[in-house]
Design an enzyme around this catalytic site. Structure first.
Site, PDB file in Angstrom:
ATOM      1  N   ASN A  73       0.781  -1.134  -0.131  1.00  0.00           N
ATOM      2  CA  ASN A  73      -0.021   0.093  -0.011  1.00  0.00           C
ATOM      3  C   ASN A  73       0.833   1.153  -0.037  1.00  0.00           C
ATOM      4  OD1 ASN A  73      -1.830   2.071   0.392  1.00  0.00           O
ATOM      5  ND2 ASN A  73      -2.443   1.481   2.680  1.00  0.00           N
ATOM      6  N   TRP A  74       1.156   1.862  -1.097  1.00  0.00           N
ATOM      7  CA  TRP A  74       1.819   2.945  -1.265  1.00  0.00           C
ATOM      8  C   TRP A  74       1.353   4.238  -0.709  1.00  0.00           C
ATOM      9  CZ3 TRP A  74       4.022   2.473  -7.124  1.00  0.00           C
ATOM     10  CH2 TRP A  74       4.578   1.586  -7.269  1.00  0.00           C
ATOM     11  N   LYS A  75       0.210   4.368  -0.395  1.00  0.00           N
ATOM     12  CA  LYS A  75      -0.604   5.315   0.278  1.00  0.00           C
ATOM     13  C   LYS A  75      -0.310   6.752  -0.708  1.00  0.00           C
ATOM     14  CE  LYS A  75      -0.188   3.320   4.605  1.00  0.00           C
ATOM     15  NZ  LYS A  75      -0.293   3.384   6.121  1.00  0.00           N
TER      16      LYS A  75
ATOM     17  N   HIS B 204      -9.728   1.075   4.446  1.00  0.00           N
ATOM     18  CA  HIS B 204      -8.333   1.092   5.194  1.00  0.00           C
ATOM     19  C   HIS B 204      -8.767   2.341   6.423  1.00  0.00           C
ATOM     20  CE1 HIS B 204      -4.459   2.541   6.315  1.00  0.00           C
ATOM     21  NE2 HIS B 204      -4.032   1.500   5.683  1.00  0.00           N
TER      22      HIS B 204
ATOM     23  N   GLU C  28      -7.384   4.700   7.610  1.00  0.00           N
ATOM     24  CA  GLU C  28      -7.137   6.094   7.178  1.00  0.00           C
ATOM     25  C   GLU C  28      -8.379   6.503   6.701  1.00  0.00           C
ATOM     26  OE1 GLU C  28      -3.019   5.538   5.307  1.00  0.00           O
ATOM     27  OE2 GLU C  28      -2.388   4.921   7.185  1.00  0.00           O
TER      28      GLU C  28
ATOM     29  N   GLU D 104      -5.641  -4.900  10.646  1.00  0.00           N
ATOM     30  CA  GLU D 104      -4.543  -3.789  10.603  1.00  0.00           C
ATOM     31  C   GLU D 104      -4.880  -3.210  11.874  1.00  0.00           C
ATOM     32  OE1 GLU D 104      -2.437  -2.755   6.674  1.00  0.00           O
ATOM     33  OE2 GLU D 104      -4.241  -1.324   6.955  1.00  0.00           O
TER      34      GLU D 104
ATOM     35  N   GLY E 264       2.208   2.327  10.672  1.00  0.00           N
ATOM     36  CA  GLY E 264       3.092   3.652  10.469  1.00  0.00           C
ATOM     37  C   GLY E 264       3.907   4.005  12.042  1.00  0.00           C
TER      38      GLY E 264
ATOM     39  N   SER F 231       2.972  -1.999  10.181  1.00  0.00           N
ATOM     40  CA  SER F 231       4.439  -1.933  10.531  1.00  0.00           C
ATOM     41  C   SER F 231       5.135  -3.312  10.416  1.00  0.00           C
ATOM     42  CB  SER F 231       4.710  -1.823  12.156  1.00  0.00           C
ATOM     43  OG  SER F 231       4.378  -0.181  12.412  1.00  0.00           O
TER      44      SER F 231
ATOM     45  N   GLY G 261       2.844  -1.039   4.356  1.00  0.00           N
ATOM     46  CA  GLY G 261       2.764   0.304   3.898  1.00  0.00           C
ATOM     47  C   GLY G 261       4.121   0.854   3.573  1.00  0.00           C
ATOM     48  N   GLY G 262       4.735   1.144   4.656  1.00  0.00           N
ATOM     49  CA  GLY G 262       6.057   2.056   4.605  1.00  0.00           C
ATOM     50  C   GLY G 262       7.166   1.167   3.941  1.00  0.00           C
TER      51      GLY G 262
HETATM   52  P1  PGA Z   1       2.600   0.349   7.536  1.00  0.00           P
HETATM   53  O1  PGA Z   1       1.261   0.820   7.091  1.00  0.00           O
HETATM   54  O2  PGA Z   1       3.117  -0.803   7.223  1.00  0.00           O
HETATM   55  O3  PGA Z   1       3.416   1.572   7.228  1.00  0.00           O
HETATM   56  O4  PGA Z   1       2.148   0.267   9.322  1.00  0.00           O
HETATM   57  C1  PGA Z   1       0.319  -0.467   6.608  1.00  0.00           C
HETATM   58  C2  PGA Z   1      -1.110   0.081   6.348  1.00  0.00           C
HETATM   59  O5  PGA Z   1      -1.562   1.097   6.473  1.00  0.00           O
HETATM   60  O6  PGA Z   1      -1.585  -0.661   5.401  1.00  0.00           O
END
Ligand code: PGA
Length: 257
Positions: A12-14, A98, A100, A169, A175, A214, A235-236
């Site tokens: 997930n590149w956001k 998600h 977010e 998640e 994050g 994470s 994500g990251g």
């Molecule tokens: P993260 O994000 O790996 O940076 O914690 C995961 C996600 O939000 O899908």
């Protein structure tokens, strides 16, 4: 022992890599794919890079996902993207619900369920996200919250023959560098599997339940080794092909061991 499901590792590149750097990253992920034959690989670039990244992934085993979608086919919804538009851009998957989106854009369980039903009807495979906040975990409400979120979209999953994925998640792990331990993740994943099973055995066995929050090179193996963890939503660590590849390699090693 039931055989392991084929792992799915999704990046997930956001709101990163929406232009030429996204295409470069997609190219690097495509290069990794031939050494990762036992893992399904998905990348979720921002909307602006979807078509270019999908073009880059053409003919490879890397699939492309949208990060969000509006449930309607078309209409006066400024700034939104429809299921058909994601398909036209070359997507086969879409991340929905998600945390977010739920947190910053007020997406309710009902709206997320509507999107999931629309995605499935259009021919996209959703990665449906669920997870509790830190306050909810500390109040001992983790399973109740996740159950409420899953039950909202369960009828949509059960009504479709298209296999979907669910990503657990925990919001406090996204994050932050704090991940759920393998036992904490497994507890929630097993509960999700049981709710799916109550709807249909087939649904429970066909739905991959990913862990997200994470996930990094150094914790991926332990998290992915749990019996009900069928992959990761990263994500990251997906913003760098080497770390994304390393996580996928951990999944590959477990699925071939
Ligand atoms: P993260 O994000 O790996 O940076 O914690 C995961 C996600 O939000 O899908």
């Amino acid at each position: 022992m039931t055989p392991r499901r084929r792992p799915l590792v999704a990046g997930n590149w956001k709101m990163h890599h929406g232009g030429s750097t996204g295409v470069e990253l997609a190219t690097e992920v495509v290069r990794l794919a031939p050494s990762l034959l036992h893992v399904d690989l998905v990348i979720a670039p921002p909307f602006t890079a979807l078509a270019a990244c999908a073009h880059e992934c053409d003919g490879s085993r890397v699939e492309v996902a949208g990060q969000n979608m509006h449930p309607k086919d078309s209409g006066a919804f400024t700034g939104e993207v429809s299921p058909r538009m994601l398909l036209d851009a070359g997507c086969t998957w879409v991340i929905l619900g998600h945390s977010e989106r739920r947190q910053h854009f007020g997406e309710s369980d009902a709206f997320v369920a509507e999107k999931i039903a629309a995605a499935l009807a259009a021919g996209l495979r959703p990665i449906a996200c669920v997870g509790e906040t830190l306050a909810e975990r500390e109040a001992g409400r983790t399973l109740a919250v996740v159950e409420r979120q899953v039950r909202a979209f369960l009828p949509a999953l059960a009504a479709s023959s298209r296999p979907a994925a669910i990503a657990y998640e925990p919001v406090w792990a996204i994050g932050t560098g704090k991940n759920a331990g393998p036992a904490e993740a497994q507890e929630v994943h097993a509960a999700i599997r049981a709710w799916l099973q109550a709807a249909s055995m087939e649904l429970a066995s066909d739905t991959r339940i990913l862990y997200g929050g994470s996930v990094k090179l150094d914790n991926a193996r332990d998290l992915l080794a749990s019996p009900d963890v069928d992959g990761a939503l990263v994500g990251g660590a997906s913003l760098d092909a080497a770390s994304f590849g390393g996580i996928a390699r951990a999944a590959e090693a477990l699925s071939t061991s």
